[in-house]
Write an enzyme that holds these catalytic residues in place. Sequence first.
Site, short mmCIF file in Angstrom:
data_model
loop_
_atom_site.label_atom_id
_atom_site.label_comp_id
_atom_site.label_asym_id
_atom_site.label_seq_id
_atom_site.Cartn_x
_atom_site.Cartn_y
_atom_site.Cartn_z
N ASN A 66 0.86 -1.18 0.00
CA ASN A 66 0.00 0.00 0.00
C ASN A 66 0.90 1.23 0.00
OD1 ASN A 66 -1.78 2.06 0.47
ND2 ASN A 66 -2.31 1.44 2.56
N TRP A 67 0.88 1.95 -1.12
CA TRP A 67 1.80 3.10 -1.26
C TRP A 67 1.27 4.35 -0.58
CZ3 TRP A 67 3.45 2.95 -7.16
CH2 TRP A 67 4.09 1.72 -7.40
N LYS A 68 0.00 4.32 -0.14
CA LYS A 68 -0.61 5.51 0.48
C LYS A 68 -0.43 6.71 -0.45
CE LYS A 68 0.05 3.21 4.84
NZ LYS A 68 0.16 3.27 6.27
N HIS B 267 -9.28 1.29 4.88
CA HIS B 267 -7.99 1.44 5.57
C HIS B 267 -8.18 2.34 6.80
CE1 HIS B 267 -3.89 2.54 6.49
NE2 HIS B 267 -3.55 1.42 5.87
N GLU C 263 -6.52 4.69 7.95
CA GLU C 263 -6.31 6.13 7.70
C GLU C 263 -7.56 6.77 7.09
OE1 GLU C 263 -2.68 5.53 5.58
OE2 GLU C 263 -1.72 4.95 7.46
N GLU D 214 -5.03 -4.96 10.45
CA GLU D 214 -3.98 -3.96 10.68
C GLU D 214 -4.26 -3.26 12.01
OE1 GLU D 214 -1.99 -2.66 6.80
OE2 GLU D 214 -3.80 -1.46 6.96
N GLY E 199 2.91 2.22 10.79
CA GLY E 199 3.88 3.30 10.66
C GLY E 199 4.62 3.62 11.95
N SER F 106 3.74 -2.27 10.17
CA SER F 106 5.20 -2.32 10.35
C SER F 106 5.81 -3.66 9.93
CB SER F 106 5.59 -1.96 11.79
OG SER F 106 5.21 -0.62 12.07
N GLY G 164 3.13 -1.19 4.23
CA GLY G 164 3.14 0.24 3.93
C GLY G 164 4.55 0.71 3.59
N GLY G 165 5.23 1.30 4.58
CA GLY G 165 6.54 1.93 4.34
C GLY G 165 7.54 1.04 3.63
P1 13P Z 1 3.33 0.34 7.64
O1 13P Z 1 3.84 -0.97 7.03
O2 13P Z 1 4.10 1.54 7.16
O3 13P Z 1 3.23 0.23 9.12
O4 13P Z 1 1.85 0.55 7.08
C1 13P Z 1 0.93 -0.48 7.19
C2 13P Z 1 -0.28 -0.12 6.42
O5 13P Z 1 -1.02 0.77 6.81
C3 13P Z 1 -0.54 -0.85 5.17
O6 13P Z 1 -1.82 -0.59 4.71
#
Ligand code: 13P
Length: 231
Positions: free
Chosen positions: A6-8, A91, A93, A157, A163, A193, A214-215
């Site tokens: 997920n590149w956000k 998600h 967020e 999640e 994050g 993470s 994510g990251g």
């Molecule tokens: P991180 O891997 O950066 O913690 O993000 C997880 C995420 O929200 C994937 O959708």
Amino acid sequence: MLIAGNWKMFKGPAEAGAFCRELRDADLPDDVDVVVCPPYVSLAAAAQALAGTEIGVFAQSCHWDREGAFTGEISAAMLKELGVYGSLVGHSERRLYFGETDETVARRSAAALAEGLHVIACVGESEQERDAGETDAVLRRQVSVLESDENLVIAYEPVWAIGTGRTATPEMARQAHETIKEILDVPVLYGGSVKPDNAAELLAQPGVDGALVGGAALTVDSFVAICRSPS
Ligand code: 13P
């Protein structure tokens, strides 16, 4: 096993195209399904770079109507027209910053599935909810609004692990995945993470069918390392 990145709100079209061309040429294991979720404006570049490969392109959300007066929204039909294979929905967020509710998540999921897209629906408790012993109830509430479907995957999640560099312990992940599977018999990914150095242990837990990253999905090297970690 499914590994989704997920590149956000990272990577415009040029960067997305370059990333996907490098990913296309990377040595990915045959028994792992790989998915990238770029921002809307980069979906076409990603789909073009990955055309003819097994790597799927997913959007990060989609609306429940085919079209209409919904400024800022995108429909499942529009995504399909671009060659997009599926969509994330719900998600944390989006729930936290954009007013997404269990009801809107369920509507988005149902519409995307009806249109023939695959869906990764995200659920997970906040730190406060975990500390209050509410994890099980929160997961049951978030999952029970979703309809089972052969193209539905859930991503667990925990919000406090996103994050932050903190991950659920493998035992916490195992328990949460078990709760989710009691309600819906679908594959469940872990997210929060996930990094190259912890992916193998998390993915080895019973009931963990993949990861939503994510990251660590933002550079080809670390994303490929995670995709290779189950084997
Ligand atoms: P991180 O891997 O950066 O913690 O993000 C997880 C995420 O929200 C994937 O959708």
